[in-house]
Design a protein around this motif. Sequence first.
Motif, short mmCIF file in Angstrom:
data_model
loop_
_atom_site.label_atom_id
_atom_site.label_comp_id
_atom_site.label_asym_id
_atom_site.label_seq_id
_atom_site.Cartn_x
_atom_site.Cartn_y
_atom_site.Cartn_z
N GLU A 24 23.76 -0.33 82.48
CA GLU A 24 23.70 -1.86 82.21
C GLU A 24 22.66 -1.99 81.01
OE1 GLU A 24 22.56 -3.99 85.58
OE2 GLU A 24 24.48 -3.74 86.71
N ILE A 25 21.66 -1.08 80.95
CA ILE A 25 20.99 -1.38 79.67
C ILE A 25 21.63 -0.84 78.38
CG2 ILE A 25 18.67 -0.44 78.77
CD1 ILE A 25 17.56 -0.41 81.59
N ALA A 26 22.33 0.36 78.50
CA ALA A 26 23.07 1.41 77.41
C ALA A 26 23.97 0.17 77.11
CB ALA A 26 23.31 2.45 77.96
N LEU A 27 24.82 -0.35 77.81
CA LEU A 27 25.98 -1.13 77.42
C LEU A 27 25.44 -2.69 76.68
CD1 LEU A 27 28.27 -0.99 80.31
CD2 LEU A 27 28.76 -0.11 78.11
N ALA A 28 24.03 -2.97 77.13
CA ALA A 28 23.66 -4.15 76.47
C ALA A 28 23.37 -3.74 75.05
CB ALA A 28 22.25 -4.65 77.08
N ARG A 29 23.06 -2.47 74.76
CA ARG A 29 22.71 -2.28 73.37
C ARG A 29 24.03 -1.72 72.61
NH1 ARG A 29 18.18 0.06 70.39
NH2 ARG A 29 17.21 -1.25 71.65
N VAL A 30 25.05 -1.08 73.37
CA VAL A 30 26.13 -0.65 72.66
C VAL A 30 27.36 -0.81 73.48
CG1 VAL A 30 27.36 1.50 71.70
CG2 VAL A 30 24.88 1.54 71.75
N PRO A 31 27.91 -1.80 73.11
CA PRO A 31 29.13 -2.60 73.92
C PRO A 31 30.36 -1.30 73.65
CG PRO A 31 28.29 -4.27 72.61
CD PRO A 31 27.54 -2.90 72.08
N GLY A 32 30.85 -1.14 74.98
CA GLY A 32 32.18 -0.16 74.98
C GLY A 32 32.30 0.18 76.33
N GLN A 33 32.89 1.48 76.46
CA GLN A 33 33.29 2.16 77.83
C GLN A 33 32.44 3.45 78.17
OE1 GLN A 33 37.26 2.81 78.17
NE2 GLN A 33 36.86 3.76 80.30
N ILE A 34 31.69 3.17 79.09
CA ILE A 34 30.92 4.61 79.29
C ILE A 34 32.07 5.47 79.77
CG2 ILE A 34 29.26 5.54 81.11
CD1 ILE A 34 28.06 2.96 81.22
N VAL A 35 31.87 6.91 79.10
CA VAL A 35 32.66 8.05 79.32
C VAL A 35 32.02 8.95 80.03
CG1 VAL A 35 34.10 7.71 77.37
CG2 VAL A 35 32.18 8.99 77.03
N HIS A 36 30.57 9.17 80.10
CA HIS A 36 29.95 10.02 80.73
C HIS A 36 28.22 9.86 81.02
CE1 HIS A 36 28.63 14.20 82.03
NE2 HIS A 36 27.94 14.10 81.36
N VAL A 37 27.69 10.13 82.05
CA VAL A 37 26.44 9.83 82.39
C VAL A 37 25.81 11.21 82.84
CG1 VAL A 37 24.68 8.22 83.58
CG2 VAL A 37 26.97 7.20 82.81
N ASP A 38 24.53 11.33 82.31
CA ASP A 38 23.78 12.60 82.80
C ASP A 38 22.45 12.33 82.88
OD1 ASP A 38 23.57 15.23 83.51
OD2 ASP A 38 23.90 16.12 81.41
N MET A 39 21.74 13.07 83.81
CA MET A 39 20.32 12.80 83.57
C MET A 39 19.82 14.24 83.42
SD MET A 39 17.69 11.64 86.82
CE MET A 39 17.80 10.10 86.60
N ASP A 40 18.69 14.23 82.64
CA ASP A 40 18.14 15.46 82.02
C ASP A 40 16.52 15.47 82.14
OD1 ASP A 40 18.01 17.98 81.02
OD2 ASP A 40 18.53 17.46 78.83
N LEU A 41 15.83 16.38 82.26
CA LEU A 41 14.30 16.58 82.02
C LEU A 41 14.09 17.12 80.70
CD1 LEU A 41 11.86 16.54 83.98
CD2 LEU A 41 12.23 18.75 84.38
N GLU A 42 13.44 16.22 79.86
CA GLU A 42 13.01 16.52 78.74
C GLU A 42 11.65 16.39 78.51
OE1 GLU A 42 15.32 14.44 75.90
OE2 GLU A 42 17.27 14.82 76.66
#
Length: 81
Positions: A24-42
Amino acid sequence: MYSNYYQVPRAVTQQRITMQQAQEIALARVPGQIVHVDMDLEHGVMVYEIFIQTADNRLFEVEILARSGRILSVEEEDDVD
């Protein structure tokens, strides 16, 4: 000798926002369709990496700090796989 071998890093257990909230946070910044979500340790910090395709077929990666929901970066991807 191997008693600590299977311990999970503390950063992994400190996740605060859900994947749905990150989307939801990402879509508020960049409207569109989510194609992939990942979680990473950086660098010891858990980050959601959310890829969004916009209406004009541009692909963006939004990185969100899992602990607070703060947007770390928004980058347009150069090539689409």
